[in-house]
Design a protein around this motif. Sequence first.
Motif, short mmCIF file in Angstrom:
data_model
loop_
_atom_site.label_atom_id
_atom_site.label_comp_id
_atom_site.label_asym_id
_atom_site.label_seq_id
_atom_site.Cartn_x
_atom_site.Cartn_y
_atom_site.Cartn_z
N GLY A 147 0.82 -1.21 0.00
CA GLY A 147 0.00 0.00 0.00
C GLY A 147 0.85 1.25 0.00
O GLY A 147 0.60 2.20 -0.76
N LEU A 148 1.87 1.27 0.84
CA LEU A 148 2.76 2.42 0.92
C LEU A 148 3.57 2.56 -0.36
O LEU A 148 3.78 3.66 -0.86
CB LEU A 148 3.70 2.28 2.12
CG LEU A 148 4.71 3.40 2.34
CD1 LEU A 148 3.98 4.70 2.63
CD2 LEU A 148 5.64 3.05 3.47
N ALA A 149 4.01 1.44 -0.91
CA ALA A 149 4.80 1.47 -2.15
C ALA A 149 3.99 2.02 -3.30
O ALA A 149 4.47 2.85 -4.08
CB ALA A 149 5.32 0.08 -2.47
N SER A 150 2.75 1.57 -3.44
CA SER A 150 1.94 2.04 -4.57
C SER A 150 1.57 3.51 -4.40
O SER A 150 1.54 4.27 -5.37
CB SER A 150 0.69 1.19 -4.72
OG SER A 150 -0.14 1.31 -3.59
N ALA A 151 1.31 3.93 -3.16
CA ALA A 151 0.98 5.34 -2.93
C ALA A 151 2.18 6.23 -3.23
O ALA A 151 2.05 7.27 -3.89
CB ALA A 151 0.52 5.54 -1.49
N SER A 152 3.35 5.83 -2.76
CA SER A 152 4.55 6.63 -3.01
C SER A 152 4.91 6.66 -4.49
O SER A 152 5.33 7.69 -5.01
CB SER A 152 5.73 6.07 -2.21
OG SER A 152 5.49 6.20 -0.84
N ALA A 153 4.74 5.53 -5.16
CA ALA A 153 5.01 5.49 -6.60
C ALA A 153 4.05 6.40 -7.36
O ALA A 153 4.44 7.10 -8.30
CB ALA A 153 4.93 4.06 -7.11
N GLY A 154 2.80 6.40 -6.95
CA GLY A 154 1.82 7.27 -7.61
C GLY A 154 2.14 8.73 -7.41
O GLY A 154 2.06 9.53 -8.35
N ILE A 155 2.52 9.11 -6.20
CA ILE A 155 2.88 10.50 -5.92
C ILE A 155 4.13 10.88 -6.71
O ILE A 155 4.21 11.97 -7.28
CB ILE A 155 3.11 10.71 -4.41
CG1 ILE A 155 1.78 10.56 -3.67
CG2 ILE A 155 3.71 12.08 -4.13
CD1 ILE A 155 1.92 10.54 -2.17
N ALA A 156 5.11 9.98 -6.79
CA ALA A 156 6.33 10.26 -7.54
C ALA A 156 6.02 10.46 -9.03
O ALA A 156 6.58 11.36 -9.66
CB ALA A 156 7.32 9.12 -7.37
N GLN A 157 5.11 9.66 -9.57
CA GLN A 157 4.75 9.82 -10.98
C GLN A 157 4.06 11.15 -11.22
O GLN A 157 4.36 11.85 -12.20
CB GLN A 157 3.82 8.69 -11.42
CG GLN A 157 4.51 7.39 -11.64
CD GLN A 157 3.53 6.29 -12.05
OE1 GLN A 157 2.37 6.32 -11.67
NE2 GLN A 157 4.01 5.35 -12.83
N ILE A 158 3.15 11.52 -10.34
CA ILE A 158 2.44 12.79 -10.50
C ILE A 158 3.41 13.97 -10.42
O ILE A 158 3.36 14.88 -11.25
CB ILE A 158 1.33 12.92 -9.44
CG1 ILE A 158 0.22 11.92 -9.72
CG2 ILE A 158 0.77 14.34 -9.39
CD1 ILE A 158 -0.79 11.77 -8.60
N LEU A 159 4.30 13.95 -9.43
CA LEU A 159 5.26 15.03 -9.29
C LEU A 159 6.22 15.09 -10.48
O LEU A 159 6.59 16.18 -10.93
CB LEU A 159 6.05 14.88 -7.99
CG LEU A 159 5.25 15.14 -6.71
CD1 LEU A 159 6.11 14.86 -5.49
CD2 LEU A 159 4.74 16.56 -6.68
N PHE A 160 6.59 13.94 -11.02
CA PHE A 160 7.48 13.93 -12.17
C PHE A 160 6.79 14.54 -13.39
O PHE A 160 7.40 15.32 -14.13
CB PHE A 160 7.94 12.51 -12.49
CG PHE A 160 8.85 12.44 -13.68
CD1 PHE A 160 10.16 12.86 -13.57
CD2 PHE A 160 8.39 11.99 -14.90
CE1 PHE A 160 11.01 12.81 -14.67
CE2 PHE A 160 9.22 11.94 -16.00
CZ PHE A 160 10.54 12.36 -15.88
N VAL A 161 5.53 14.21 -13.60
CA VAL A 161 4.79 14.76 -14.73
C VAL A 161 4.65 16.27 -14.58
O VAL A 161 4.82 17.03 -15.54
CB VAL A 161 3.42 14.08 -14.88
CG1 VAL A 161 2.53 14.81 -15.86
CG2 VAL A 161 3.59 12.63 -15.30
#
Length: 57
Positions: A22-36
């Motif tokens: 859960g933490l991994a998917s949330a952090s990955a999602g936030i990282a993708q949004i910030l990168f975009v």
Amino acid sequence: MLGWALTFLVVALIAAVFGFSGLASASAGIAQILFVIFLILFVVAMIARAVRGNPPV
């Protein structure tokens, strides 16, 4: 902004290693949004610089 994206990417990778899905998917999602967002701001800055007459470096 890029620093935040990289931070969340590292958190996601560490969480994935330890199995916190859960933490991994949330952090990955936030990282993708910030990168975009960073990528869009970079492109806008380059276009604004070109329009003002300063060539990109």
